[in-house]
Design a protein around this motif. Structure first.
Motif, mmCIF file in Angstrom:
data_model
loop_
_atom_site.group_PDB
_atom_site.id
_atom_site.type_symbol
_atom_site.label_atom_id
_atom_site.label_comp_id
_atom_site.label_asym_id
_atom_site.label_seq_id
_atom_site.Cartn_x
_atom_site.Cartn_y
_atom_site.Cartn_z
ATOM 1 N N THR A 152 -10.632 -36.067 19.398
ATOM 2 C CA THR A 152 -10.763 -37.482 19.764
ATOM 3 C C THR A 152 -10.657 -38.367 18.543
ATOM 4 O OG1 THR A 152 -12.146 -36.980 21.688
ATOM 5 C CG2 THR A 152 -12.306 -39.205 20.784
ATOM 6 N N ALA A 153 -11.207 -37.917 17.432
ATOM 7 C CA ALA A 153 -11.114 -38.677 16.183
ATOM 8 C C ALA A 153 -9.804 -38.398 15.464
ATOM 9 C CB ALA A 153 -12.293 -38.342 15.280
ATOM 10 N N ALA A 154 -9.308 -37.175 15.564
ATOM 11 C CA ALA A 154 -8.098 -36.810 14.827
ATOM 12 C C ALA A 154 -6.848 -37.502 15.368
ATOM 13 C CB ALA A 154 -7.905 -35.299 14.875
ATOM 14 N N ASN A 155 -6.744 -37.600 16.685
ATOM 15 C CA ASN A 155 -5.510 -38.129 17.286
ATOM 16 C C ASN A 155 -5.117 -39.509 16.765
ATOM 17 O OD1 ASN A 155 -5.211 -35.775 18.742
ATOM 18 N ND2 ASN A 155 -5.966 -36.618 20.670
ATOM 19 N N PRO A 156 -6.033 -40.483 16.704
ATOM 20 C CA PRO A 156 -5.629 -41.798 16.178
ATOM 21 C C PRO A 156 -5.474 -41.817 14.660
ATOM 22 C CG PRO A 156 -7.935 -41.843 16.827
ATOM 23 C CD PRO A 156 -7.386 -40.539 17.311
ATOM 24 N N LEU A 157 -6.046 -40.848 13.978
ATOM 25 C CA LEU A 157 -5.901 -40.819 12.523
ATOM 26 C C LEU A 157 -4.507 -40.374 12.104
ATOM 27 C CD1 LEU A 157 -9.330 -39.295 11.413
ATOM 28 C CD2 LEU A 157 -8.555 -41.661 11.163
ATOM 29 N N ILE A 158 -3.857 -39.573 12.934
ATOM 30 C CA ILE A 158 -2.516 -39.081 12.584
ATOM 31 C C ILE A 158 -1.518 -40.235 12.424
ATOM 32 C CG2 ILE A 158 -0.570 -37.676 13.372
ATOM 33 C CD1 ILE A 158 -2.705 -35.846 14.731
ATOM 34 N N PRO A 159 -1.396 -41.144 13.406
ATOM 35 C CA PRO A 159 -0.463 -42.262 13.200
ATOM 36 C C PRO A 159 -0.903 -43.207 12.084
ATOM 37 C CG PRO A 159 -1.702 -42.540 15.243
ATOM 38 C CD PRO A 159 -1.958 -41.150 14.761
ATOM 39 N N MET A 160 -2.220 -43.338 11.869
ATOM 40 C CA MET A 160 -2.702 -44.171 10.770
ATOM 41 C C MET A 160 -2.262 -43.598 9.432
ATOM 42 S SD MET A 160 -6.537 -45.029 9.416
ATOM 43 C CE MET A 160 -6.388 -43.856 8.066
#
Length: 217
Positions: A121-129
């Motif tokens: 849940t935390a990793a998914n949005p960090l990838i595009p960031m």
């Protein structure tokens, strides 16, 4: 002459991350699942320490979730003997909040070497960031648990690894054990640990993605 099947051991199954049986007399208690959250974190910390990654921030998207606290504590304790450690960044389970707070933290702590998400849940949005800010190659990104986004990032050579508990085996192995006990009287005498498995190469990630298409993952 076919003998009648033996009665199966009385089951007491927990569904979060493992299966445990309290056995009938003469049978040992059996655990199937990943090692503890703390031990998983410690294994990851020891691995990062060997790579020279010592300053790590844990991204906690569920503050108050004891399992996530244990993951980061284990990570910290795995790094500690090598002089490393972790800090915890509390975020809301909202992609925009995760990105905003993580970016602010990294700006305020330029000596950070790695970002460790405590779940997909935390990793998914960090990838595009990381992609947008061109952080891959400058900072390392890891996560507990896996997702299609995490696997795609590992395939692309971006993320260091995702940690897999192999939930399929958590469900499959208990059934096999119970069937074999009921039909042949067999019963394992040791626990079966399904994780953590480090998905740390494009080959491993591609294999899991292929299995996902078959409905196995």
């Amino acid at each position: 002459m076919t003998r009648p099947p033996l009665p199966a051991p009385r089951s007491n199954i927990t569904h979060r991350r493992s299966s445990t049986w309290s056995s009938r007399p003469g049978f040992s208690t059996l655990y199937v699942g990943t090692v503890s959250e703390y031990d998983s974190g410690k294994k990851a910390g020891e691995r990062l320490a060997k790579e020279g990654t010592l300053k790590v921030v844990c991204i906690n998207h569920e503050v108050g979730n004891v399992s996530l606290d244990q993951r980061c504590q284990g990570l910290n304790d795995g790094l500690k003997p090598s002089g490393g450690g972790t800090e915890v960044l509390a975020v809301a389970p909202d992609p925009a909040d995760i990105q905003r707070r993580t970016e602010a933290y990294l700006s305020a702590h330029p000596d950070t070497q790695a970002v460790f998400a405590l779940g997909a849940t935390a990793a998914n949005p960090l990838i595009p960031m990381f992609r947008d800010k061109e952080l891959f190659g400058k900072l390392k990104l890891y996560t507990f648990d896996i997702s299609p986004e995490v696997l795609d990032s590992v395939v692309a050579g971006e993320m260091g690894f995702g940690m897999d508990a192999q939930q399929y085996l958590m469900g499959y192995l208990p059934v096999i054990y119970l069937v074999e006990q009921a039909t042949h009287g067999f019963w394992p005498q040791n626990n079966a640990y399904t994780g953590p498995l480090f998905i740390d190469s494009p080959e491993k990630a591609k294999a899991i993605l292929a299995l996902a298409k078959e409905g196995i993952r």
